[in-house]
Scaffold this active site. Structure first.
Site, PDB file in Angstrom:
ATOM      1  N   THR A  47     -38.282 -11.697  27.041  1.00  0.00           N
ATOM      2  CA  THR A  47     -39.419 -11.210  26.263  1.00  0.00           C
ATOM      3  C   THR A  47     -40.176 -10.179  27.089  1.00  0.00           C
ATOM      4  O   THR A  47     -40.358 -10.365  28.301  1.00  0.00           O
ATOM      5  CB  THR A  47     -40.404 -12.316  25.827  1.00  0.00           C
ATOM      6  OG1 THR A  47     -41.588 -11.688  25.330  1.00  0.00           O
ATOM      7  CG2 THR A  47     -40.818 -13.248  26.948  1.00  0.00           C
ATOM      8  N   ILE A  48     -40.620  -9.118  26.429  1.00  0.00           N
ATOM      9  CA  ILE A  48     -41.429  -8.133  27.154  1.00  0.00           C
ATOM     10  C   ILE A  48     -42.800  -8.730  27.483  1.00  0.00           C
ATOM     11  O   ILE A  48     -43.514  -8.209  28.315  1.00  0.00           O
ATOM     12  CB  ILE A  48     -41.603  -6.820  26.349  1.00  0.00           C
ATOM     13  CG1 ILE A  48     -42.318  -7.069  25.027  1.00  0.00           C
ATOM     14  CG2 ILE A  48     -40.279  -6.112  26.170  1.00  0.00           C
ATOM     15  CD1 ILE A  48     -42.949  -5.824  24.432  1.00  0.00           C
ATOM     16  N   ASP A  49     -43.160  -9.829  26.808  1.00  0.00           N
ATOM     17  CA  ASP A  49     -44.481 -10.434  27.017  1.00  0.00           C
ATOM     18  C   ASP A  49     -44.599 -11.169  28.369  1.00  0.00           C
ATOM     19  O   ASP A  49     -45.700 -11.490  28.798  1.00  0.00           O
ATOM     20  CB  ASP A  49     -44.809 -11.435  25.899  1.00  0.00           C
ATOM     21  CG  ASP A  49     -44.930 -10.764  24.545  1.00  0.00           C
ATOM     22  OD1 ASP A  49     -44.934  -9.515  24.490  1.00  0.00           O
ATOM     23  OD2 ASP A  49     -44.999 -11.487  23.526  1.00  0.00           O
ATOM     24  N   MET A  55     -48.935  -4.679  23.220  1.00  0.00           N
ATOM     25  CA  MET A  55     -48.336  -5.902  22.670  1.00  0.00           C
ATOM     26  C   MET A  55     -48.662  -7.126  23.528  1.00  0.00           C
ATOM     27  O   MET A  55     -48.986  -6.997  24.710  1.00  0.00           O
ATOM     28  CB  MET A  55     -46.819  -5.747  22.556  1.00  0.00           C
ATOM     29  CG  MET A  55     -46.375  -5.068  21.278  1.00  0.00           C
ATOM     30  SD  MET A  55     -44.572  -5.078  21.162  1.00  0.00           S
ATOM     31  CE  MET A  55     -44.375  -4.451  19.495  1.00  0.00           C
ATOM     32  N   GLN A  92     -43.285   0.393  23.173  1.00  0.00           N
ATOM     33  CA  GLN A  92     -43.267  -0.363  24.433  1.00  0.00           C
ATOM     34  C   GLN A  92     -41.945  -1.064  24.707  1.00  0.00           C
ATOM     35  O   GLN A  92     -41.665  -1.474  25.817  1.00  0.00           O
ATOM     36  CB  GLN A  92     -44.362  -1.442  24.407  1.00  0.00           C
ATOM     37  CG  GLN A  92     -45.741  -0.886  24.433  1.00  0.00           C
ATOM     38  CD  GLN A  92     -46.752  -1.870  23.874  1.00  0.00           C
ATOM     39  OE1 GLN A  92     -47.444  -2.531  24.617  1.00  0.00           O
ATOM     40  NE2 GLN A  92     -46.813  -1.973  22.574  1.00  0.00           N
TER      41      GLN A  92
END
Ligand code: F6P
Length: 352
Positions: free
Chosen positions: A133-135, A177, A282
């Site tokens: 996950t980019i998170d 995000m 992003q």
């Protein structure tokens, strides 16, 4: 790499959830290592959806994965399909794997995809996971691949927006995000030089934000850069959703906080304010070198896990090493930004 002799067994690979830069590096790592160990690899298309119905698939050999580590997205496609929410979904997944003679499954995805993988493992399947996950909010791993690329994209955007904000004496709000965790906003905001950073973990006080803007004004600094997570919300208030419907994993679509802040700040300070939503930019495009290396190493490790029989586990980054951890450690609680990390960033807000 030359490969000879009879093939052992076959590994199925799926990529689920939102795409992240370096997914292809992970796929390449899995394929190259698995083939060297004597396995065949079959990619299924569009996340768990590929294991339903006809079983849309794609054989993955060395030619197929050559140089794909440099490409963004996922060559397998992805979706947010949840087989546990569909009638006979799990039976179909099992039947598809059997039909295509896949004894093992490697699932690359975030908490949702890994949640399905964990249940399938409990249902008796030989499953290995790679968190994505980019998170960067998956517990158990120090960094998820894709995060570094997204931080760099968002940081560059914040960095660039300084000049236009400065030229027009404006407040510029950049919406980043991150539903429940503010890692991306924290790192991009710090690197890109945001004067105020707002995260989902720490509800903001609008009056405090306006105070900082006014103080900067009194110091002759007529512009202010604000980085805000899409999941951030005021002390009294909820996060803003774009659409009411939830996805197959019960997530709402967030967005709109940048616009709302711009309106409120203009009203309270009289200063012109603009917002920019970075959105899917992003996650788009080629991964950084850091993510390419991390993704490759995670993929190689995942194939090794199959060989060692480490099922129900995930490949994680711990310090500088790739290690195997129980899949369950990635589920349940998200990894959020701790207070001390936010306080470090707040030092640069110029709060009295
Ligand atoms: O989970 C990763 C993520 O990029 C979140 O930061 C964001 O809220 C979400 O995916 C967006 O998802 P979609 O691609 O479905 O719009």
């Amino acid at each position: 790499m030359a490969v000879s002799g009879a093939r052992k067994k076959q590994i199925a690979v799926v990529t689920g959830g939102g795409d992240a830069p370096a997914l292809n590096a992970v796929i390449r790592g899995i394929v190259v290592r698995a083939i060297s160990l004597g396995y065949d690899v079959l990619g299924f298309r569009k996340g768990w959806a590929g294991l339903l119905g006809e079983g849309e698939h794609h054989p993955l050999d060395l030619d197929e994965v050559e140089d794909i580590h440099m490409l963004g997205g996922t060559i397998l496609g992805t979706s947010r399909t949840n087989p546990y929410k569909l009638p006979n979904g799990v039976e179909q997944v099992k039947a598809t794997l059997k039909k295509f003679n896949c004894q093992y499954l490697i699932a690359i995805g975030g908490e949702d995809t890994l949640g399905v993988a964990w249940k399938l493992h409990q249902d008796g399947m030989k499953v290995v996971g790679v968190p994505k996950t980019i998170d960067n909010d998956v517990n158990a791993t120090d960094y998820t691949f894709g995060f570094d690329t997204s931080v760099n994209i968002a940081a560059e955007a914040i960095d660039r927006l300084h000049t236009t904000a400065q030229s027009h004496d404006r407040v510029m709000i950049v919406e980043v995000m991150g539903r429940h965790a503010g890692w991306l906003t924290l790192h991009a905001g710090m690197a890109g030089g945001a004067h105020i950073i707002l995260l989902p973990e720490y509800p903001y006080d609008l009056n405090e934000i306006c105070k900082i803007i006014r103080r900067r004004e009194s110091q002759g600094k007529h512009y202010t850069m604000i980085a805000v997570s899409e999941g951030a919300h005021p002390l009294e208030g909820e996060h803003i959703t774009q659409v009411a419907e939830k996805d197959a994993f019960d997530h709402v679509r967030l967005g709109g906080i940048g616009e709302r802040l711009a309106r409120e700040i203009e009203k309270l300070t009289g200063k012109e304010a603009r917002h920019v939503v970075l959105g899917h930019l992003q996650r788009a495009g080629h991964p950084t070198a850091f993510d390419r290396v991390l993704g490759t190493r995670l993929g190689v490790h995942a194939a090794n896990m199959v060989e060692k029989g480490e099922f129900g586990k995930i490949a994680c980054l711990q310090g500088t090493e790739i290690v195997s951890k129980d899949m369950k450690t990635a589920l349940g609680e998200l990894k959020t930004v701790p207070r001390y990390r936010y306080d470090e960033a707040r030092l640069f807000f110029g709060v009295e």
